[in-house]
Design a protein around this motif. Structure first.
Motif, PDB file in Angstrom:
ATOM      1  N   THR A  55       1.066  -1.203  -0.030  1.00 57.84           N
ATOM      2  CA  THR A  55       0.022   0.047  -0.118  1.00 57.84           C
ATOM      3  C   THR A  55       0.914   1.134  -0.056  1.00 57.84           C
ATOM      4  O   THR A  55       2.170   1.229  -0.070  1.00 57.84           O
ATOM      5  CB  THR A  55      -1.055  -0.023   1.346  1.00 57.84           C
ATOM      6  OG1 THR A  55      -0.148   0.208   2.302  1.00 57.84           O
ATOM      7  CG2 THR A  55      -1.682  -1.203   1.168  1.00 57.84           C
ATOM      8  N   PRO A 115      -4.372  -0.660  -3.305  1.00 60.78           N
ATOM      9  CA  PRO A 115      -5.128  -0.036  -2.215  1.00 60.78           C
ATOM     10  C   PRO A 115      -5.304  -0.824  -1.117  1.00 60.78           C
ATOM     11  O   PRO A 115      -4.931  -1.889  -0.925  1.00 60.78           O
ATOM     12  CB  PRO A 115      -6.554   0.322  -2.741  1.00 60.78           C
ATOM     13  CG  PRO A 115      -6.512  -0.923  -3.917  1.00 60.78           C
ATOM     14  CD  PRO A 115      -5.192  -1.086  -4.303  1.00 60.78           C
ATOM     15  N   GLU A 122     -11.981  -1.407  -4.011  1.00 62.68           N
ATOM     16  CA  GLU A 122     -10.584  -1.348  -3.736  1.00 62.68           C
ATOM     17  C   GLU A 122     -10.099  -2.824  -3.602  1.00 62.68           C
ATOM     18  O   GLU A 122      -9.172  -3.117  -4.227  1.00 62.68           O
ATOM     19  CB  GLU A 122     -10.144  -0.745  -2.173  1.00 62.68           C
ATOM     20  CG  GLU A 122     -10.464   0.640  -2.325  1.00 62.68           C
ATOM     21  CD  GLU A 122      -9.616   1.349  -1.006  1.00 62.68           C
ATOM     22  OE1 GLU A 122      -9.202   0.414  -0.094  1.00 62.68           O
ATOM     23  OE2 GLU A 122      -9.652   2.314  -0.919  1.00 62.68           O
TER      24      GLU A 122
END
Length: 400
Positions: A55, A115, A122
């Motif tokens: 991420t 994400p 996501e």
């Protein structure tokens, strides 16, 4: 090409390495001490490509600093170290560092930003990222690091890639840091989960198509002899060509394999498989056809349901009249023509007469693609629900 997909989390147990360094023992006994399990696994498996997923807040900076040499891509590295604490790492910055990572690891390294997977869009984006990075070949997954729910998504990615992407899953790995023997963490293979998913998928495909061959490679992988699994492929062909005698013979050759416990995931599902092959235990051809008619009706295959329902009725008429159901002119044709003469003479109740003409007209319409002449026989063809109910009612009245 073999690709390894691994996750990068936010470990801060060690200011220099992020993750706590540990000694891992792989299946087979080989050991390796590392803070980044994915790198140790890459060394063990020797894939051609390493895909690192993380991420915007993952410890990209620590990861790169452990691999870079002094002065290499210094500007990009400093930008990464600044962006990481504020969770502002972007894909462009990772792309600038890709050559550095590939050189240091000794294989193609694809750092990919994902994400957090906080919602359905996501989560889909993560699956799409994995699919884009691994378009073909074999793939292994390391589910050790990152948020727990991302590991779950990694597992789903493995299933998706194998089913949709037509890839071969080589293995699913987990470095069990807290599961130790003599202070050494164990490395687990989670391929059993993949085998279970493959069986679930095969059962779904069988229930949709009726093709026994979907089970053959799974049984073979668990040690069932090839000549026995081949019987499933051949049985499916014979059933689809309406040759139930040979289909049944092939399945009866295979069925003894289910009488003892099977190893692996096959053992979990062998009862379910036996249930789907139970039609071969019927007493006669009419009973075999009757069971198949209901099976195809249940899965919405109305063409085959109508065919087997009609054939089951004619076979039963043959057997009740002492005729050979395997003969057409002297058996099956005589049986249904005699039954129709009895209908005209009023020898059967109205409900049975209505069910007979409904089944015959629907069967002919589905086989030949021509709508029945009478409106009452055309009406069931207006929707799946009507057709299902009409066939089911006819089966119950004519076949039991």
């Amino acid at each position: 090409m073999h690709s390894l997909v691994t996750f990068l989390g936010k470990g801060r147990d060690d200011p220099k390495t992020g993750y706590r360094s540990a000694r891992y023992r792989f299946p087979g006994g080989h050991e390796r001490e590392t803070a980044f399990f994915g790198l140790a696994l890459a060394e063990q498996l020797a894939p051609q490509r390493l895909v690192v997923l993380g991420t915007a807040g993952s410890m990209w900076g620590v990861f790169v600093e452990n691999l870079a040499v002094e002065g290499e891509e210094e500007e990009a590295r400093l930008a990464l170290l600044d962006a990481e604490p504020a969770a502002r790492v972007d894909q462009g910055l990772l792309d600038r560092l890709q050559p550095l990572l590939s050189r240091a690891v000794g294989m193609e390294v694809l750092p990919r930003l994902i994400p957090y997977g906080r919602n359905a869009p996501e989560q889909r984006a993560i699956l799409e990222t994995v699919a884009e990075a691994v378009p073909s070949g074999k793939v292994s997954f390391d589910l050790t690091h990152a948020f727990r729910h991302l590991s779950m998504l990694g597992l789903v990615s493995a299933f998706m890639l194998e089913r949709v992407g037509k890839l071969e899953i080589e293995g699913i790995w987990y470095g069990a840091l807290e599961m130790t023997e003599g202070g050494v963490a164990l490395v687990l293979r989670l391929d059993g989960l993949l085998a279970i998913q493959r069986w679930v998928d095969a059962l779904d495909r069988y229930d949709a198509t009726g093709h026994y061959g979907v089970f053959a490679p799974l049984l073979a992988a668990d040690g069932v002899p090839a000549d026995k699994t081949a019987c499933l492929e051949e049985a499916a062909f014979h059933e689809q060509t309406q040759n139930l005698a040979d289909a049944r013979r092939k399945l009866l050759t295979f069925l003894p394999q289910l009488e003892t416990s099977l190893p692996g995931a096959s053992g979990i599902f062998q009862k379910r498989l036996a249930e789907r092959l139970a039609w071969v235990r019927g007493a006669d051809l009419a009973e075999h056809q009757r069971k198949l008619a209901y099976q195809y009706l249940a899965r919405g295959d109305y063409l085959r349901a109508a065919i087997f329902g009609w054939e089951a009725f004619v076979s039963r008429q043959c057997l009740e009249r002492g005729l050979d159901p395997q003969q057409f002119k002297e058996g099956r044709e005589v049986a249904f023509e005699t039954f129709e003469q009895e209908l005209q003479a009023g020898q059967h109740e109205d409900r049975q007469r209505e069910a007979y003409w409904m089944l015959k007209n629907l069967r002919n319409a589905l086989v030949h693609g021509n709508a029945p002449s009478y409106p009452k026989f055309r009406q069931p063809l207006a929707s799946a629900d009507r057709l299902y109910k009409a066939l089911e009612a006819s089966f119950k009245r004519l076949l039991g």
